[in-house]
Design a protein around this motif. Sequence first.
Motif, short mmCIF file in Angstrom:
data_model
loop_
_atom_site.label_atom_id
_atom_site.label_comp_id
_atom_site.label_asym_id
_atom_site.label_seq_id
_atom_site.Cartn_x
_atom_site.Cartn_y
_atom_site.Cartn_z
N LYS A 1 -4.27 8.89 -10.88
CA LYS A 1 -5.37 9.25 -10.20
C LYS A 1 -6.83 9.13 -11.27
O LYS A 1 -7.74 9.08 -10.64
CB LYS A 1 -5.57 10.52 -9.82
N LEU B 1 0.99 -1.22 -0.12
CA LEU B 1 0.13 -0.03 0.05
C LEU B 1 0.85 1.35 -0.03
O LEU B 1 0.56 2.26 -0.65
CB LEU B 1 -0.88 0.07 1.21
N GLN B 2 1.80 1.32 0.82
CA GLN B 2 2.89 2.58 0.90
C GLN B 2 3.46 2.76 -0.38
O GLN B 2 3.41 4.17 -0.89
CB GLN B 2 3.96 2.05 1.67
N THR C 1 0.85 11.26 -11.53
CA THR C 1 -0.57 11.74 -11.40
C THR C 1 -1.45 11.17 -12.29
O THR C 1 -2.82 11.14 -11.84
CB THR C 1 -0.34 13.36 -11.64
N VAL D 1 1.96 2.19 -3.49
CA VAL D 1 1.07 2.62 -4.34
C VAL D 1 0.59 3.95 -3.86
O VAL D 1 0.55 4.76 -4.95
CB VAL D 1 -0.26 1.72 -4.04
N LYS D 2 0.91 4.43 -2.76
CA LYS D 2 0.41 5.96 -2.34
C LYS D 2 1.64 6.54 -2.99
O LYS D 2 1.45 7.87 -3.33
CB LYS D 2 0.65 5.73 -0.70
N LYS D 3 2.98 6.24 -3.03
CA LYS D 3 3.73 6.90 -3.36
C LYS D 3 3.91 7.07 -4.94
O LYS D 3 4.07 8.26 -5.58
CB LYS D 3 5.16 6.10 -3.12
N LYS E 1 1.02 7.01 -6.73
CA LYS E 1 -0.01 8.15 -6.91
C LYS E 1 0.40 9.43 -6.89
O LYS E 1 0.18 10.31 -7.54
CB LYS E 1 -0.93 7.86 -5.89
N GLY E 2 1.56 9.82 -5.88
CA GLY E 2 2.01 10.81 -5.74
C GLY E 2 2.70 11.52 -6.90
O GLY E 2 2.90 12.57 -7.51
#
Length: 208
Positions: free
Chosen positions: A194, A180-181, A191, A183-185, A187-188
């Motif tokens: 999203k 998950l970590q 872009t 995936v968050k990175k 997404k940042g």
Amino acid sequence: MIYRIKVKPLTRLWTGDEQRKSEVLRETGIIGSLRWWYEALIRSLDGTACDPTNNRKEKCEGKNHCDACELFGCSGWARKFKLDIEESDDEVIFKIIELKKMDDIEFGLLNKTFKIIEDYGALGGKLAENSYGLIKIKENDLEKFQPKKSKIRKYIKRGGSTVDNPNLKRFVFIKKGLKLQFVKKLKGECTFLKGKPGKGKRYSRKLW
Ligand SMILES: [Zn+2]
């Protein structure tokens, strides 16, 4: 000329639709799937590819067509090859039969398309489901076509209508250990992941 690609399906290949069971592999289903990956590849090389299913926008027609239609055809411009499918118990042979003279670059791009499908994708329908379309290439006559990037660059960029998705540039291939970590990175940093509300689809497939 005829070029053969011998494939071992690791999971079932699906070319049916909701009404039809997919018992025999249909040429249209495989061609549609090949074209989808080919378009994504062409776009990643900054070439042009329309969306043949999109009726609203201007369409490729006749001589005015995109790089994907150059090989796969559109109205007024025939596809350059025919696909024959030979199925046996545990193997499928795809025969690319040249109908119009194909450029070496086109064979090379088609080769690449099969390899992308083998490594990262799936062939046929039900792409988003884990249990369909995984393949292993056993023999491939297209292997001898390994065009240089400079030649590919010269080949692509026709006119025609163009759509920017799917594009391999925006694919994220993760073989294992997705956290998950991460995936968050992602997404940042990416872009495009999203997406936009109401636009685009996200598919993910577990490869492990
Ligand atoms: Zn087109």
